[in-house]
Design an enzyme around this catalytic site. Structure first.
Site, PDB file in Angstrom:
ATOM      1  N   LYS A 159     -10.689   0.476 -15.541  1.00  0.00           N
ATOM      2  CA  LYS A 159     -11.185  -0.783 -15.079  1.00  0.00           C
ATOM      3  C   LYS A 159     -11.553  -1.746 -16.204  1.00  0.00           C
ATOM      4  O   LYS A 159     -11.338  -3.050 -16.192  1.00  0.00           O
ATOM      5  CB  LYS A 159     -12.477  -0.728 -14.090  1.00  0.00           C
ATOM      6  CG  LYS A 159     -12.129  -0.233 -12.568  1.00  0.00           C
ATOM      7  CD  LYS A 159     -11.070  -1.137 -11.952  1.00  0.00           C
ATOM      8  CE  LYS A 159     -10.832  -0.620 -10.343  1.00  0.00           C
ATOM      9  NZ  LYS A 159     -10.049  -1.318  -9.851  1.00  0.00           N
ATOM     10  N   ASP A 217       0.918  -1.266   0.076  1.00  0.00           N
ATOM     11  CA  ASP A 217      -0.075   0.134  -0.113  1.00  0.00           C
ATOM     12  C   ASP A 217       0.876   1.071  -0.102  1.00  0.00           C
ATOM     13  O   ASP A 217       2.176   1.323   0.481  1.00  0.00           O
ATOM     14  CB  ASP A 217      -0.924   0.117   1.160  1.00  0.00           C
ATOM     15  CG  ASP A 217      -2.246   0.702   1.009  1.00  0.00           C
ATOM     16  OD1 ASP A 217      -3.345   0.286   0.577  1.00  0.00           O
ATOM     17  OD2 ASP A 217      -2.107   2.180   1.020  1.00  0.00           O
ATOM     18  N   TYR A 243     -12.321   6.241 -14.635  1.00  0.00           N
ATOM     19  CA  TYR A 243     -12.254   5.086 -13.817  1.00  0.00           C
ATOM     20  C   TYR A 243     -12.896   3.771 -14.438  1.00  0.00           C
ATOM     21  O   TYR A 243     -12.217   2.851 -14.555  1.00  0.00           O
ATOM     22  CB  TYR A 243     -13.140   5.501 -12.337  1.00  0.00           C
ATOM     23  CG  TYR A 243     -13.359   4.172 -11.549  1.00  0.00           C
ATOM     24  CD1 TYR A 243     -12.375   3.995 -10.940  1.00  0.00           C
ATOM     25  CD2 TYR A 243     -14.830   3.387 -11.436  1.00  0.00           C
ATOM     26  CE1 TYR A 243     -12.422   2.745  -9.734  1.00  0.00           C
ATOM     27  CE2 TYR A 243     -14.600   2.235 -10.777  1.00  0.00           C
ATOM     28  CZ  TYR A 243     -13.671   2.130  -9.778  1.00  0.00           C
ATOM     29  OH  TYR A 243     -13.689   1.104  -9.128  1.00  0.00           O
ATOM     30  N   ASP A 260       4.751   2.102  -3.972  1.00  0.00           N
ATOM     31  CA  ASP A 260       4.095   2.972  -5.052  1.00  0.00           C
ATOM     32  C   ASP A 260       3.994   1.956  -6.257  1.00  0.00           C
ATOM     33  O   ASP A 260       5.075   1.858  -6.861  1.00  0.00           O
ATOM     34  CB  ASP A 260       4.862   3.993  -5.349  1.00  0.00           C
ATOM     35  CG  ASP A 260       4.321   4.900  -6.348  1.00  0.00           C
ATOM     36  OD1 ASP A 260       3.297   4.385  -7.111  1.00  0.00           O
ATOM     37  OD2 ASP A 260       4.753   6.062  -6.625  1.00  0.00           O
ATOM     38  N   VAL A 261       2.651   1.436  -6.517  1.00  0.00           N
ATOM     39  CA  VAL A 261       2.868   0.632  -7.695  1.00  0.00           C
ATOM     40  C   VAL A 261       3.139   0.913  -8.751  1.00  0.00           C
ATOM     41  O   VAL A 261       3.208   0.201  -9.857  1.00  0.00           O
ATOM     42  CB  VAL A 261       1.211  -0.180  -7.631  1.00  0.00           C
ATOM     43  CG1 VAL A 261       1.041  -1.016  -6.601  1.00  0.00           C
ATOM     44  CG2 VAL A 261       0.330   1.037  -7.857  1.00  0.00           C
ATOM     45  N   THR A 318     -15.817   1.246   2.778  1.00  0.00           N
ATOM     46  CA  THR A 318     -14.590   1.541   2.507  1.00  0.00           C
ATOM     47  C   THR A 318     -14.518   2.849   2.571  1.00  0.00           C
ATOM     48  O   THR A 318     -15.142   3.851   2.907  1.00  0.00           O
ATOM     49  CB  THR A 318     -14.275   0.989   1.050  1.00  0.00           C
ATOM     50  OG1 THR A 318     -15.045   2.114   0.172  1.00  0.00           O
ATOM     51  CG2 THR A 318     -14.585  -0.407   0.525  1.00  0.00           C
TER      52      THR A 318
END
Length: 651
Positions: free
Chosen positions: A552, A434, A548, A454-455, A584
């Site tokens: 996705k 994360d 978004y 950091d992906v 969430t």
């Protein structure tokens, strides 16, 4: 606990707890449930009649954190009646010890209970002290112990815990003990120190070990060996070793790798590495480390040698045994370092700790003239002892995913956190990624490693994958849950920077992650599994969410291609499309209230505005992640499964 009785007994038990924790806090003395302690008391029973009790540590309890409830109160007279010349089998002994308890809720007593009962002193403390094992493993260990301690201790040849050890201690006690005896040294096993109270027993234990420590400190140093630099290790090499080791074991295993200076110095000393072929420190460690480590990488040769060892000693004993798996639990390889294996991360770490002390003790015994070989017969007899086998069976890991390793992105909150929690509950060791530093402490325990990642940074991704392999040995399950929702914006308001940032996090980073993770997933012992947290917006996009929804959709298409390309490697890739998961961080109470008001609903009605009128929680998604990772979806790849309570636009 019943039977604790009067103040004197309570005070004595409290004192025993204190000294037990003192022993348990020092890893040079006991490790992972090892050692045992006891006191003897006279306590009135329910009728008021006095009864002598032995309060003994419960089997498997850890001395470092034990409390009064961790001790079993047993009738002392009954225990002493079980000593020789009484003959009793192992199973009969276990039953008799259980029946001797005055508290049905107490833990099972230690298998060394009869030794504690034999000693007349009030308190007995037993440890597997490294220093004592170093002395007894030296070329003439018994003579060295006798010279060092004189008649302060009774010296006993090794015997298997239980009835055999009690008989050996009784015989030696009758020959050697006197009023000033302070302890018992059992060769290749450890030390029992005793006193009129716990404080005196601890004082004697400390003093006896100080003599051993001083003798070791005065021994000649080993020749100085330059410590080699830390090896550059390809995580795929470790994952390949894990895959091969799991195949030999017949089950998924967790591996932990160490290549610190302590390990590198040991592996760079040929005399010490060669000494590892002489076996472990004490048979008590065999369920953790097996009799021998694997030196190098010949797993097939190791397994064949283990099978020969079992066949030879089963024939010697005239017994029929069900062989344990022949995979090593310790691998020593200068190219990789030290690798330890276990059915769980906790077991792998326990084995690592035990073998670090083994390395230190091998070095100490070598300084005394050499590390004497431990009898393979003694090791086999303990390894296949019925009581040890029962303990191994009782400790069998629970959960459908025991022994597996997962990476979960976005694991500090929301659906990612719920997926990580569900996987941990299913027995998986989890590496959580994360951007939030809170990921390090999101969960606690040996099966959790939280990394701030950091992906979108390829170097960080490669480093995190390598760190996970060092911690757990490989990668079986990848859960892609990290993602961002940039906020509502119609197309004529959409900022290019928001579009690019959304694509970078939700799609581009996953494309790179797939490439980096594929070699590891392809080596998963029972096939790799990828679970992608996509979105309801893929089949049913909404206005104002172009970035978004598009990201996705692209993630889903990317994952479908992965399913096509990776099926030949036994990797299955499946996708979840959640909707309206309100527990969430994205959904604040204020936002929920505003959206409910917009639809003319209460908040509770808004949460359930789906066809089933069900509230979809992150825990629901987490459970479905586990189902996709276990055998439920064994024959499925490329699937897209909604979890939204039913949505007319999707259906």
């Amino acid at each position: 606990m019943r039977g604790r009785g009067d103040d004197a007994t309570s005070q004595l038990l409290d004192a025993l707890v204190h000294v037990s924790r003192t022993l348990g806090s020092d890893p040079r003395l006991v490790l992972h449930g090892g050692g045992n302690t006891s006191v003897k008391t006279t306590t009135a029973d329910l009728t008021g009649a006095p009864q002598e009790l032995l309060w003994i540590k419960g089997s498997g309890h850890d001395l470092a954190g034990i409390g009064p409830e961790g001790f079993a109160p047993l009738r002392l007279a009954r225990l002493r009646a079980l000593l020789p010349p009484t003959e009793i089998t192992d199973l009969e002994l276990a039953n008799e010890l259980r029946c001797a308890s005055v508290d049905a809720g107490a833990p099972d007593p230690s298998v060394e209970t009869l030794v504690h009962a034999l000693v007349p002193h009030t308190c007995v403390l037993h440890s597997h002290a490294d220093a004592i094992l170093a002395l007894t493993h030296s070329p003439d260990g018994r003579a060295l112990v006798e010279r060092l301690y004189g008649d302060r201790v009774v010296v006993v040849p090794y015997a298997q815990p239980g009835q055999a050890l009690a008989a050996a201690c009784q015989e030696a006690w009758q020959e050697q003990a006197h009023d000033g005896t302070e302890g018992i040294v059992v060769l290749d096993h450890g030390i029992f120190a005793f006193g009129d109270d716990p404080a005196q027993a601890l004082e004697r234990h400390t003093a006896l070990l100080a003599l051993a420590d001083a003798h070791l400190a005065a021994a000649p140093a080993l020749p100085e060996v330059p410590t080699p630099p830390a090896p550059a290790v390809d995580p795929v090499a470790v994952a390949r070793l894990r895959s091969e080791l799991c195949a030999v074991a017949g089950r998924p295993m967790v591996l932990t790798r160490s290549a610190d200076e302590h390990v590198r110095r040991f592996l760079a000393t040929p005399e010490l590495v060669d000494a590892t072929r002489h076996g472990l420190l004490t048979p008590d460690h065999v369920l953790w480390t097996k009799r021998l480590p694997l030196v190098g990488d010949d797993l097939a040769g190791y397994a064949a040698a283990y099978r020969e060892y079992v066949d030879e000693h089963a024939a010697r004993s005239g017994i029929t045994v069900t062989p344990l798996d022949p995979a090593p639990r310790v691998v020593l390889d200068p190219a990789l370092g030290m690798i330890t294996a276990g059915r769980t991360a906790a077991e792998a770490r326990a084995t690592q700790a035990i073998y670090r002390h083994t390395m230190d003790t091998i070095a100490a015994a070598t300084r005394l003239g050499g590390y004497r070989e431990l009898s393979a017969e003694h090791v086999f007899d303990l390894e296949y002892w019925s009581l040890q086998q029962a303990k191994l069976h009782r400790s069998r890991p629970a959960g459908p995913l025991a022994g597996t390793v997962a990476v979960v992105t976005g694991a500090a909150s929301g659906i990612g956190r719920a997926a990580a929690a569900a996987l941990l509950d299913a027995g998986t060791s989890v590496v959580g990624w994360d951007l939030s530093p809170d990921v390090a402490t999101t969960f606690d325990g040996p099966a959790w490693l939280g990394l701030q990642v950091d992906v979108t940074d390829p170097d960080a991704v490669r480093g995190a994958l390598a760190a996970g392999v060092d911690a757990f040995g490989g990668l079986d399950i990848l859960v892609v849950a990290a993602g961002i929702f940039p906020g509502a914006a119609h197309l004529d308001e959409l900022e290019p920077s928001a579009w690019r940032r959304t694509m970078a996090v939700n799609v581009d980073s996953v494309a790179y992650l797939y490439g980096a993770a594929h070699p590891l997933l392809a080596l998963a012992p029972r096939g790799g599994r990828v679970v992608v947290i996509a979105s309801k917006n893929v089949p049913a996009p909404g206005p104002g969410a172009a970035a978004y929804s598009s990201s996705k959709a692209a993630l889903t298409q990317l994952s479908r291609v992965a399913a096509l390309e990776w099926a030949g490697d036994g990797i299955r890739v499946n996708m979840l499309h959640p909707d309206a998961v309100f527990d969430t961080g994205l959904w604040t109470p204020e936002l929920l209230a505003a959206r409910a008001e917009h639809y003319g609903m209460s908040v509770e009605e808004y949460k359930r505005r789906n066809m089933l009128h069900a509230e979809v929680t992150s825990a629901d998604v987490g459970r479905l992640v586990v189902a996709m990772a276990d055998d439920t979806f064994r024959c499925t790849t490329g699937a897209q499964v909604p979890i939204d309570g039913g949505n007319e636009r999707v259906i």
